[in-house]
Design a protein around this motif. Structure first.
Motif, PDB file in Angstrom:
ATOM      1  N   GLU A   1      32.684 103.487 134.099  1.00  0.00           N
ATOM      2  CA  GLU A   1      32.628 102.325 133.230  1.00  0.00           C
ATOM      3  C   GLU A   1      32.199 101.071 133.991  1.00  0.00           C
ATOM      4  O   GLU A   1      31.364 100.297 133.516  1.00  0.00           O
ATOM      5  CB  GLU A   1      34.003 102.132 132.608  1.00  0.00           C
ATOM      6  CG  GLU A   1      33.960 101.363 131.318  1.00  0.00           C
ATOM      7  CD  GLU A   1      35.356 101.206 130.749  1.00  0.00           C
ATOM      8  OE1 GLU A   1      36.062 102.226 130.652  1.00  0.00           O
ATOM      9  OE2 GLU A   1      35.736 100.066 130.443  1.00  0.00           O
TER      10      GLU A   1
ATOM     11  N   GLU B   1      28.017 101.846 134.436  1.00  0.00           N
ATOM     12  CA  GLU B   1      27.564 101.076 133.284  1.00  0.00           C
ATOM     13  C   GLU B   1      27.140  99.678 133.714  1.00  0.00           C
ATOM     14  O   GLU B   1      26.170  99.119 133.189  1.00  0.00           O
ATOM     15  CB  GLU B   1      28.674 101.021 132.236  1.00  0.00           C
ATOM     16  CG  GLU B   1      28.130 100.783 130.848  1.00  0.00           C
ATOM     17  CD  GLU B   1      29.218 100.794 129.790  1.00  0.00           C
ATOM     18  OE1 GLU B   1      29.967 101.789 129.731  1.00  0.00           O
ATOM     19  OE2 GLU B   1      29.306  99.809 129.046  1.00  0.00           O
TER      20      GLU B   1
ATOM     21  N   GLU C   1      21.918  99.584 123.901  1.00  0.00           N
ATOM     22  CA  GLU C   1      23.320  99.244 123.685  1.00  0.00           C
ATOM     23  C   GLU C   1      23.563  98.857 122.237  1.00  0.00           C
ATOM     24  O   GLU C   1      24.587  99.207 121.654  1.00  0.00           O
ATOM     25  CB  GLU C   1      23.735  98.109 124.627  1.00  0.00           C
ATOM     26  CG  GLU C   1      25.236  97.861 124.573  1.00  0.00           C
ATOM     27  CD  GLU C   1      25.718  96.878 125.608  1.00  0.00           C
ATOM     28  OE1 GLU C   1      24.896  96.314 126.340  1.00  0.00           O
ATOM     29  OE2 GLU C   1      26.938  96.678 125.674  1.00  0.00           O
TER      30      GLU C   1
ATOM     31  N   ASP D   1      26.164 105.176 121.178  1.00  0.00           N
ATOM     32  CA  ASP D   1      26.619 106.462 121.709  1.00  0.00           C
ATOM     33  C   ASP D   1      25.701 106.947 122.817  1.00  0.00           C
ATOM     34  O   ASP D   1      26.147 107.409 123.863  1.00  0.00           O
ATOM     35  CB  ASP D   1      26.663 107.518 120.596  1.00  0.00           C
ATOM     36  CG  ASP D   1      27.898 107.333 119.726  1.00  0.00           C
ATOM     37  OD1 ASP D   1      28.783 106.584 120.170  1.00  0.00           O
ATOM     38  OD2 ASP D   1      27.947 107.914 118.636  1.00  0.00           O
TER      39      ASP D   1
ATOM     40  N   LYS E   1      26.099 104.959 125.983  1.00  0.00           N
ATOM     41  CA  LYS E   1      27.241 105.357 126.788  1.00  0.00           C
ATOM     42  C   LYS E   1      26.928 106.631 127.585  1.00  0.00           C
ATOM     43  O   LYS E   1      27.229 106.729 128.772  1.00  0.00           O
ATOM     44  CB  LYS E   1      28.458 105.589 125.896  1.00  0.00           C
ATOM     45  CG  LYS E   1      29.756 105.378 126.637  1.00  0.00           C
ATOM     46  CD  LYS E   1      30.966 105.580 125.749  1.00  0.00           C
ATOM     47  CE  LYS E   1      32.140 105.893 126.648  1.00  0.00           C
ATOM     48  NZ  LYS E   1      33.278 106.412 125.954  1.00  0.00           N
TER      49      LYS E   1
ATOM     50  N   CYS F   1      24.433 105.723 130.345  1.00  0.00           N
ATOM     51  CA  CYS F   1      24.941 104.837 131.386  1.00  0.00           C
ATOM     52  C   CYS F   1      26.078 105.443 132.174  1.00  0.00           C
ATOM     53  O   CYS F   1      26.274 105.120 133.333  1.00  0.00           O
ATOM     54  CB  CYS F   1      25.398 103.521 130.768  1.00  0.00           C
ATOM     55  SG  CYS F   1      24.015 102.448 130.446  1.00  0.00           S
ATOM     56  N   GLN F   2      26.895 106.295 131.514  1.00  0.00           N
ATOM     57  CA  GLN F   2      28.064 106.798 132.236  1.00  0.00           C
ATOM     58  C   GLN F   2      27.875 108.223 132.751  1.00  0.00           C
ATOM     59  O   GLN F   2      28.762 108.764 133.401  1.00  0.00           O
ATOM     60  CB  GLN F   2      29.298 106.724 131.335  1.00  0.00           C
ATOM     61  CG  GLN F   2      29.614 105.293 130.943  1.00  0.00           C
ATOM     62  CD  GLN F   2      31.052 105.110 130.489  1.00  0.00           C
ATOM     63  OE1 GLN F   2      31.843 106.033 130.542  1.00  0.00           O
ATOM     64  NE2 GLN F   2      31.375 103.915 130.048  1.00  0.00           N
TER      65      GLN F   2
END
Lengths: 345, 441
Positions: A183, A187, A200, A205, A208, A211-212
């Protein structure tokens, strides 16, 4: 024969009264293994200097802790839950369903997540964006789509970084440290990349996931929950980097060093001031129904939040806990006395 | 014939080769080679396993041995009446709440009059373990007459200093900051020069329970927890398992139901132990409302895990008793139950006990199922019964090996050595039982 059968039946029925049989005079705590060393330190001190019994602390992980904590409001459930992240909405709902509808959140300090390597190798200075480019599962291919991460060496990410294969040892997905790293670091770096920024808003979804997501092609090695093991492996392999909590770096500074992130070293002062970018808050959640019922619960939290324990000079700072800034610490010292409903149900 | 072997008469006419024998001769070499290869593989596997084991044991012993000694400082402590009991009442409440930490720190500061600054004093005092103050408190509480006198105390040093003394941590130098400051290294050298530093046997390791301070932590709490847990396991699993084995082997009819039970028992022996932990959580804790972290529940869960092991071993032991024993007993007029309990079971008992000990050794090393029922926990009080919160040896090892403090690394290894010792003793006992009491037919 009948008498025997009756005795057995009696015995069984006496066992079958759920959750009422045992009155408790000892605080029970569950939760995060990151908070465990701090919590146990306070518990031991508390047991020695007060008339109360030493609390029992289970190391179950943050998620496992909330499961037990939210199982009900009865006295057979834990009083406190340690967490290395804030309680999730879904967990609050589970809690409320089981009758745990009043929870107090107490912030106890910060924990930095460090990227460290052996002292035999040079210290690395890396930005979050570079870190993301080194460890992400998929990267934008420049044509609006995504491709698997092509970077094999640190120098593929940026020529200023070492000409060494990317080899990072870190916690598995079950770990709270991994969640926090994904996170805060991943991110955080991801948002710096223009091509992803728009995702974003349009597809949160996918944003996320992109990015993660951490690569699974062998450059990131899941080294298990045991941070001591990662430190040992870094000592043996000077090319490898490890991701773990600040307290493990603090205890092993003669053998390993933390990398500078965005040019900022992972020192106590930098994490405390919030300048160091990968730091997270540590919490204790209190079941309000147990305050005043379990002896010593309030006194334990007063001890935990006191300057003597979690202040910048307190005994927890020696274990690697990073103190809250003065104003915030005062706020939570008050929380530990008044127990407001500061978790919205 | 000198060698006593008669040569095989050659039934084939001379010159005519037997085709089978030619094929045999040709393949003979290959077959011998295959056998030699197989033996070699076996030998290699054994050597590899033995070397790995030796390496493992060597690392553990090498890491763990330093934990059996600990560094102490012999400090003359002045127990002044003003500091502990200014009113002079000798009231236990006052004595219990006095600031012993300060008394011990003053004793150390007395030796270093040149240390004055606040942060320097902080560094100096952090060289001592808080254990010194606890010990002084116990001494004063036990015998208030020591107040006003000057006594010599052997106080443990803090874990970092102990690690430094053992050479596991270097002092800070050349910009590398370690847990030992330059000053601390110098002060330690001064204490050493005066002969005040002693390396003694670490009795605390065997008498204390868990602590966050490695120098005060011990395995006694976990050992007692293991004892209660194992006691519950034994009391539950041995009679149940042996009873089940006797019934299934000697009395139960052989039909589809008993076959189903047999298959299930064999399957249970292979179920991952965490599943039993989940069962324990659902049934013993949530349904019956038994206390969390209690050896009683731990023992019940571990009993479930050991049951199949003991049942299978006991049935094998019963099967090994020859039918002639049963027939003879029945023949002289014994009832079936007399036959079994007077003749068959005593003969099968060594085998049953061996199975039990192996099952118990397996249970002694379990951690996974105990996580679910709350025995993976920090517990400072030594349990005094099966209902008190407790932890067990393997859990203690797990918790220590996951701790940031470096001094816990050697303590975890020391605990492993102790646990291995227990396991070896139990397994040797099993072998001895088998060798001495088992009847061969």
């Amino acid at each position: 024969m009948i008498r025997q059968a009756m005795t057995v039946a009696l015995l069984l029925s006496s066992l079958a009264v759920p959750g009422t049989a045992f009155a408790r005079d000892q605080i029970r705590i569950v939760g995060s293994s990151t908070v465990y060393p701090f919590s146990t330190r306070v518990a031991e001190e508390f047991g020695r200097i007060t008339k109360f019994k030493t609390p029992i602390i289970e190391s179950t992980g943050t998620g496992g802790g909330f499961k037990l904590f939210c199982a009900g409001a009865g006295m057979d459930t834990p009083d406190l839950s340690n967490a290395s992240r804030a309680i999730k909405k879904s967990e609050i709902e589970t809690c409320a369903k089981a009758g745990v509808d009043a929870i107090t959140e107490v912030k106890i300090g910060y924990d930095g997540i460090v990227l460290a390597n052996s002292r035999e190798a040079p210290q690395m200075n890396i930005t979050l964006e570079q870190l993301y480019r080194a460890l992400a599962k998929d990267l934008p291919d420049g044509k609006g789509g995504f491709q698997p991460n092509p970077n094999q060496k640190w120098s593929d990410v940026d020529p200023s970084l070492p000409d060494k294969r990317i080899e990072v040892l870190g916690p598995p997905p079950t770990s709270g440290t991994r969640d926090a790293f994904a996170e805060l670091a991943m991110e955080g770096g991801c948002k710096k990349i223009g091509a992803i920024e728009e995702l974003e808003k349009s597809e949160p979804d996918k944003f996320k996931a992109v990015c993660q997501g951490i690569r699974e092609d062998g450059a990131y090695i899941e080294a298990g929950e045991n941070d001591v093991l990662i430190v040992r492996k870094l000592e043996a392999n000077s090319n490898a980097f490890g991701i773990f909590g600040y307290s493990f770096l603090e205890q092993n500074q003669d053998k390993i060093q933390g990398s500078k992130i965005n040019g900022i070293a992972d020192t106590y002062e930098n994490i405390s001031s919030g300048e160091y970018p990968i730091s997270r808050s540590l919490f204790i959640y209190v079941k309000k129904a147990h305050v005043g019922v379990i002896p010593g619960l309030q006194e334990f939290l007063v001890e935990f939040t006191s300057d003597k324990a979690s202040g910048p000079e307190g005994y927890l700072s020696d274990k690697g806990l990073i103190a809250l800034p003065d104003a915030e610490r005062e706020k939570y010292q008050k929380v530990a006395k008044e127990f407001p409903d500061n978790v919205s149900m | 014939m000198s060698n006593g072997v008669e040569p095989m008469p050659n039934r084939l006419p001379a010159g005519a080769q037997n085709p089978v024998s030619a094929a045999v001769t040709a393949s003979l070499k290959r077959r011998y080679a295959a056998e030699r290869r197989f033996r070699l593989y076996g030998l290699l596997a054994v050597v590899f396993a033995a070397l790995s084991l030796a390496a493992l044991v060597f690392t553990i012993v090498q890491t763990g041995l330093p934990a059996f000694s600990t560094t102490m400082v012999r400090l003359p402590v002045t127990i002044s009446s003003e500091a502990i009991d200014p009113a002079g009442t000798r009231d236990p409440q006052t004595l219990s709440g006095a600031d012993y930490q300060k008394v011990v720190r003053d004793a150390l500061a007395e030796l270093f009059p040149d240390v004055t600054g606040r942060s320097q004093r902080r560094d100096l005092f952090s060289m001592l373990s808080p254990g010194g103050a606890y010990e002084l408190r116990n001494r004063v509480m036990a015998d208030p007459a020591v107040i006003g006198s000057r006594i010599e105390m052997l106080i443990p040093v803090a874990d970092d200093i102990d690690q430094y003394a053992k050479g596991h941590i270097e002092a800070s130098s050349k910009g590398i900051e370690t847990r030992i400051t330059d000053d601390q290294a110098q002060w330690f050298a001064r204490l050493k020069d005066r002969g005040m530093i002693e390396s003694v046997f670490n009795t605390r390791l065997f008498t204390a329970a868990d602590s966050r301070s490695p120098e005060l932590a011990g395995i006694w709490g976990a050992l007692v927890g293991s004892f209660w847990t194992m006691a519950v396991t034994l009391v539950l699993s041995f009679p149940l398992a042996v009873g089940a084995a006797i019934y299934l082997e000697e009395f139960a009819p052989k039909n589809r139901w008993t076959q189903l039970i047999e298959v299930n028992i064999n399957n249970l022996a292979a179920v991952p132990s965490i599943v039993f932990g989940l069962l324990g959580l659902a049934v013993f804790l949530n349904f019956f409302g038994l206390p969390r972290s209690a050896p009683l529940v731990g023992g019940m869960v571990l009993a479930l895990i050991t049951l199949p092991t003991i049942i299978i071993a006991s049935r094998a032991a019963l099967k090994a008793v020859p039918p002639s024993i049963r027939e003879a007993a029945l023949g002289v007029g014994a009832s079936p139950i007399q036959t079994v309990f007077h003749h068959v079971v005593p003969l099968a008992l060594p085998g049953m006990l061996t199975g039990t000990i192996i099952g118990m050794a397996q249970a002694l090393g379990e951690t996974a199922p105990l996580l679910m029922i709350g025995m993976v926990a920090f517990i400072v009080d030594i349990p005094s019964g099966p209902l008190d919160p407790a932890t067990v040896m393997p859990v203690q090892i797990y918790l220590w090996s996951d701790s940031p403090e470096r001094a816990f690394v050697e303590r975890a290894s020391a605990a492993i050595i102790v646990l291995l010792g227990f396991l070896i003793v139990m397994n040797v006992l099993a072998v001895v039982l088998r060798k001495r009491f088992e009847r061969k037919w």
